[in-house]
Design a protein around this motif. Structure first.
Motif, short mmCIF file in Angstrom:
data_model
loop_
_atom_site.label_atom_id
_atom_site.label_comp_id
_atom_site.label_asym_id
_atom_site.label_seq_id
_atom_site.Cartn_x
_atom_site.Cartn_y
_atom_site.Cartn_z
N UNK A 198 0.85 -1.19 0.00
CA UNK A 198 0.00 0.00 0.00
C UNK A 198 0.88 1.24 0.00
N UNK A 199 0.52 2.24 -0.76
CA UNK A 199 1.16 3.56 -0.69
C UNK A 199 0.07 4.51 -0.24
N UNK A 200 0.24 5.04 0.98
CA UNK A 200 -0.79 5.85 1.63
C UNK A 200 -0.23 7.25 1.89
N UNK A 201 -0.96 8.30 1.49
CA UNK A 201 -0.49 9.66 1.77
C UNK A 201 -0.30 9.89 3.27
N UNK B 277 3.40 6.81 3.31
CA UNK B 277 3.71 5.59 4.06
C UNK B 277 3.64 4.45 3.05
N UNK B 278 4.71 3.71 2.93
CA UNK B 278 4.73 2.52 2.08
C UNK B 278 4.65 1.33 3.02
N UNK B 279 3.58 0.56 2.89
CA UNK B 279 3.27 -0.51 3.83
C UNK B 279 3.24 -1.86 3.14
N UNK B 280 3.78 -2.86 3.81
CA UNK B 280 3.71 -4.23 3.36
C UNK B 280 2.96 -5.02 4.43
N UNK B 281 1.90 -5.69 4.03
CA UNK B 281 1.14 -6.55 4.94
C UNK B 281 1.25 -7.97 4.41
N UNK B 282 1.68 -8.88 5.28
CA UNK B 282 1.90 -10.27 4.92
C UNK B 282 0.89 -11.14 5.66
N UNK B 283 0.12 -11.92 4.92
CA UNK B 283 -0.85 -12.82 5.52
C UNK B 283 -0.31 -14.24 5.42
N UNK B 284 -0.41 -15.00 6.52
CA UNK B 284 0.15 -16.34 6.55
C UNK B 284 -0.66 -17.24 7.47
N UNK B 285 -0.27 -18.49 7.49
CA UNK B 285 -0.91 -19.45 8.39
C UNK B 285 -0.56 -19.19 9.85
N UNK B 286 0.39 -18.33 10.12
CA UNK B 286 0.77 -17.99 11.49
C UNK B 286 0.29 -16.61 11.92
N UNK C 106 -7.65 4.31 1.41
CA UNK C 106 -6.75 5.43 1.67
C UNK C 106 -5.55 5.44 0.72
N UNK C 107 -5.31 4.35 0.04
CA UNK C 107 -4.12 4.20 -0.79
C UNK C 107 -4.21 4.94 -2.11
N UNK C 108 -3.06 5.44 -2.54
CA UNK C 108 -2.95 5.99 -3.89
C UNK C 108 -2.41 4.94 -4.84
N UNK C 109 -1.87 3.85 -4.28
CA UNK C 109 -1.39 2.72 -5.06
C UNK C 109 -1.51 1.47 -4.21
N UNK C 110 -1.86 0.34 -4.84
CA UNK C 110 -2.07 -0.92 -4.12
C UNK C 110 -1.74 -2.09 -5.04
#
Length: 143
Positions: A29-32, A42-51, A135-139
């Motif tokens: 996500x790139x969020x103003x 804010x450049x955000x990385x969200x990782x979804x996993x089995x944990x 909220x993102x300008x890029x996703x």
């Protein structure tokens, strides 16, 4: 640039991966910036996993032209899947010629994820994703 030798997967051990870590999705996500006196993202990385869910982010100035989520998504595809030991995950770290901020985001998200393995955080529904996407300008979603 962040390289393999600079990445500290501080919570990662073969014992913690004995059940396998399966990364099912990585989102960027790139969020103003919200602050009135801040111009940037804010450049955000969200990782979804089995944990559970892991999170990494950094602030980029408005003038940063190096952030290209389409270009960044290609090397991140290798992280979607199952990792049975720390060596296989470590060997997957991005090569030095890729923007080092990707490794930083990834390592931070893995550390965040594995720091909470005793009490994993799972997403209920898509509420968080929807708010961030709105909220993102890029996703980009990689799965």
């Amino acid at each position: 640039m962040l390289t393999k030798s600079d990445c500290h997967l501080s919570f990662l051990s073969d014992q913690e991966l004995s059940d396998s870590l399966t990364i099912t999705r990585i989102e960027l996500f790139v969020i103003p910036a919200l602050a009135v006196d801040s111009s940037g993202y804010r450049v955000c990385l969200r990782m979804l996993s089995n944990k559970g869910v892991g999170w990494g982010e950094f602030f980029a100035p408005e003038s940063d032209s190096q952030i290209d989520l389409k270009q960044w998504s290609e090397p991140l595809r290798q992280f979607v899947g199952a990792f049975t030991d720390s060596a296989s995950l470590y060997d997957s770290l991005l090569p030095a010629h890729v923007d080092g901020r990707l490794n930083e985001l990834f390592c931070t998200a893995i550390d965040d994820l594995l720091a909470h393995t005793d009490n994993p955080t799972f997403i209920e529904g898509n509420t968080e994703e929807t708010v961030l996407k709105n909220r993102s300008v890029a996703y980009v979603s990689i799965h």
